[in-house]
Design an enzyme around this catalytic site. Structure first.
Site, PDB file in Angstrom:
ATOM      1  N   GLU A  45       0.758  -0.272   2.014  1.00  0.00           N
ATOM      2  CA  GLU A  45       2.112  -1.291   1.613  1.00  0.00           C
ATOM      3  C   GLU A  45       2.874  -1.598   2.831  1.00  0.00           C
ATOM      4  O   GLU A  45       3.350  -2.660   2.629  1.00  0.00           O
ATOM      5  CB  GLU A  45       2.742  -0.153   0.733  1.00  0.00           C
ATOM      6  N   ARG A  84       7.206   3.028  -0.260  1.00  0.00           N
ATOM      7  CA  ARG A  84       6.519   3.403   0.807  1.00  0.00           C
ATOM      8  C   ARG A  84       6.676   2.373   2.128  1.00  0.00           C
ATOM      9  O   ARG A  84       6.288   2.698   3.054  1.00  0.00           O
ATOM     10  CB  ARG A  84       4.888   3.539   0.448  1.00  0.00           C
ATOM     11  N   LYS A 109     -18.475   7.640  -8.242  1.00  0.00           N
ATOM     12  CA  LYS A 109     -17.446   7.796  -9.076  1.00  0.00           C
ATOM     13  C   LYS A 109     -17.600   7.931 -10.707  1.00  0.00           C
ATOM     14  O   LYS A 109     -18.615   6.781 -10.996  1.00  0.00           O
ATOM     15  CB  LYS A 109     -16.223   6.705  -8.925  1.00  0.00           C
TER      16      LYS A 109
END
Length: 588
Positions: free
Chosen positions: A332, A360, A245
């Site tokens: 979640e 969610r 990244k």
């Protein structure tokens, strides 16, 4: 300055005209282009830099948009946008009227599926693959998903279903060991142990996918070779790609958390542009530092977050008391029910989740927490309008979707000090689930670290007195309301701040109606089903016979812009509120 190769790329058709030997040069140019724009316009950086070679290889090998390509979450899709006809408008990224920071179906035919929340790509792709099979279309279907996103339950559900089919589908695991924060969990550890000599991946094997890799995601020749091999085959494929990244910008590689979305920086050195110190503190830090302060004295406090320890500032507690603070990954639903389980054993879980992500876990809030009336505290970060992230991330539905749930208490402090004391009051002990909503960005109070005091949540604060209109407000939007009434006729408008949205004091509402000619409600949440809607219902059911006007987020999705621009779009900035209040006064 745009380079010679990239300047000639308007679509993947142009890309396919290149010689394979040109692709590495294009990768350098594309990476420089992303850095050049994001350094001045801001946005998500590290994720897109990490997949530059993969992006080029995918569009070079596959026949997009006929072949379907989905980028999970979409943080890494900047290179995709630039190569698919949006190079000349890329500088408008995330700005009002400009292109979205995430793939969006109505923006381009190359954006096969709209994304913004993680772990949806495999489910959507499987739907497309099944549709193609039913229509006897042998196109290819590719999803790029990160190692942090693939551990989410929804991704597992989709893999489980896909493994029982014979569709044409390729899952590319972009494995860089980080989402926004470092990836967590057992699967991450397993992926890290694999090497290029691995013949199998028990994870891919378990779901009946043909495994390829792991391979170097920055070796563009190898990527083209491997993707070309896969394209010649049918069925289920799992390509494991190792990337870095922030690749290509040293500071982004070395500080991947900060450079996920770094703000402005020097494109040559990567050094962040110095910003003037305001002396104000972000709400997320007020939450995180206060929770740590309380947890150091109250050993019943547990902190839980789904993959957002830095964004939510639970990182302070994780660093100081790691045995009582948990990053559970992009999960979640698990975070909410884990909190419920903790609450059954006399612990006090503070479950901190962005408003847009709490959606969610709606079933878990109802079934696992509220139905059993368990004392879980939901700390709803990024409540309200969130700015440049746009429609996928707006935190404007939580009041409405929580209002309908029995046993649920909803709180919206007006400022930093009230947030701090709300946390203190709740940790003294609760008998039911509670939610606290607070916004993105900085507080308007510098000296927020006040001595703790207990709050009476039933108390409604009268901010100014008048005889004509009662303005009922909740949360930090009170700042805009008070600015709006500053220079208006002081004896005409009363302003009341409700820290408690649910339950509401029916008798108090009736009393307001009896002493005013109209009520106006103001909230940074959906008008439908929200705070104002509930006051309208109470007023009507008690036969008060005065008009109640509701101001809030209209029945539409609010697109990317600055937060101030979005407030104005919704008529919730001080000037718009002042004009509206005056209009109602004139009508009376």
């Amino acid at each position: 300055m745009m380079s010679q190769i990239l300047s000639n790329i308007q679509s993947p058709k142009d890309l396919k005209k290149l010689q394979a030997s040109d692709l590495a040069v294009l990768a350098t140019e594309l990476r420089d282009f992303i850095i050049d724009i994001v350094s001045t316009k801001e946005g998500h950086l590290g994720a897109s830099l990490g997949v530059v070679e993969l992006t080029i290889a995918l569009h070079y090998v596959f026949d997009t948009p006929d072949d379907k390509l989905i980028w999970d979450v979409g943080h890494q899709a900047y290179g995709h946008k630039i190569l698919t006809g949006r190079k000349n408008t890329f500088s408008s990224n995330r700005q009002k009227g400009g292109i979205s920071g995430f793939p969006k179906r109505n923006e381009s035919v190359y954006d096969t599926f709209g994304v913004g929340h993680s772990s949806t790509s495999i489910s959507a792709l499987l739907g497309m693959a099944i549709a193609a099979q039913l229509q006897q279309n042998d196109r290819h279907h590719i999803a790029v998903i990160g190692d942090a996103s693939i551990v989410s339950g929804m991704a597992f559900e989709a893999l489980n279903h896909a493994g029982a089919t014979d569709v044409n589908m390729t899952i590319i695991l972009n494995d860089n060991s980080i989402g926004i924060d470092p990836s967590v969990g057992a699967l991450k550890e397993y992926f890290s142990r694999l090497n290029p000599d691995s013949q199998h991946n028990i994870f891919a094997d378990a779901f009946n996918f043909n495994y390829h890799g792991p391979i170097d995601g920055h070796d563009i020749d190898l990527l083209v070779e491997k993707l070309s091999q896969i394209r010649k085959q049918k069925g289920l494929h799992f390509l494991h790609v190792k990337t870095i990244k922030g690749k290509g910008l040293k500071s982004a590689e070395e500080n991947q958390i900060v450079y996920h979305a770094p703000g402005k920086f020097d494109k040559k050195t990567g050094v962040l542009t110095a910003t003037e110190k305001t002396g104000y503190t972000k709400y997320q830090d007020i939450f995180g530092l206060t929770l740590l302060e309380l947890a150091e004295k109250n050993d019943k406090i547990i902190g839980i977050t789904p993959a957002m320890p830095t964004g939510s500032s639970l990182k302070y507690m994780i660093e100081a008391i790691p045995e009582r603070a948990f990053d559970v990954g992009i999960a979640e639903q698990h975070a909410v029910t884990l909190s419920a389980g903790l609450a059954t054993d006399d612990l006090l879980p503070f479950c901190v989740i962005y408003s847009t992500f709490l959606q969610r876990a709606y079933d878990q809030i109802i079934h696992d927490v509220a139905l059993q009336n368990l004392p879980v505290i939901f700390c709803i970060d990024r409540a309200g309008l969130v700015g440049a992230d746009g429609a996928t991330h707006q935190g404007v539905f939580d009041i409405a979707y929580l209002n309908a749930i029995p046993n649920m208490q909803i709180l919206a402090p007006k400022d930093a000090c009230e947030l701090r004391n709300t946390l203190y009051t709740l940790q003294l002990g609760i008998q039911n689930p509670v939610t606290i909503r607070y916004p993105r960005g900085e507080s308007n109070i510098k000296d927020w670290k006040v001595p703790f005091r207990k709050i009476d949540f039933n108390h409604i604060e009268k901010c100014c007195s008048g005889t004509e209109i009662a303005v009922c407000c909740t949360g930090t939007l009170i700042e805009q309301v008070m600015k709006a009434v500053e220079n208006m006729e002081s004896d005409k408008i009363s302003v009341y701040h409700f820290i408690q949205i649910k339950p509401l004091d029916k008798d108090y509402i009736v009393n307001l109606a009896q002493h005013h000619k109209a009520i106006i409600t103001v909230e940074e949440g959906s008008i439908i089903g929200g705070f104002g809607s509930r006051i309208s219902q109470l007023s009507a059911s008690e036969g008060t016979n005065i008009p109640v006007y509701n101001l809030g987020i209209p029945d539409s999705f609010i697109e990317h812009a600055t937060t101030d621009e979005q407030l104005k779009m919704c008529g919730l900035d001080a000037d718009s509120l002042k004009n509206y209040f005056q209009k109602i006064l004139n009508r009376l």
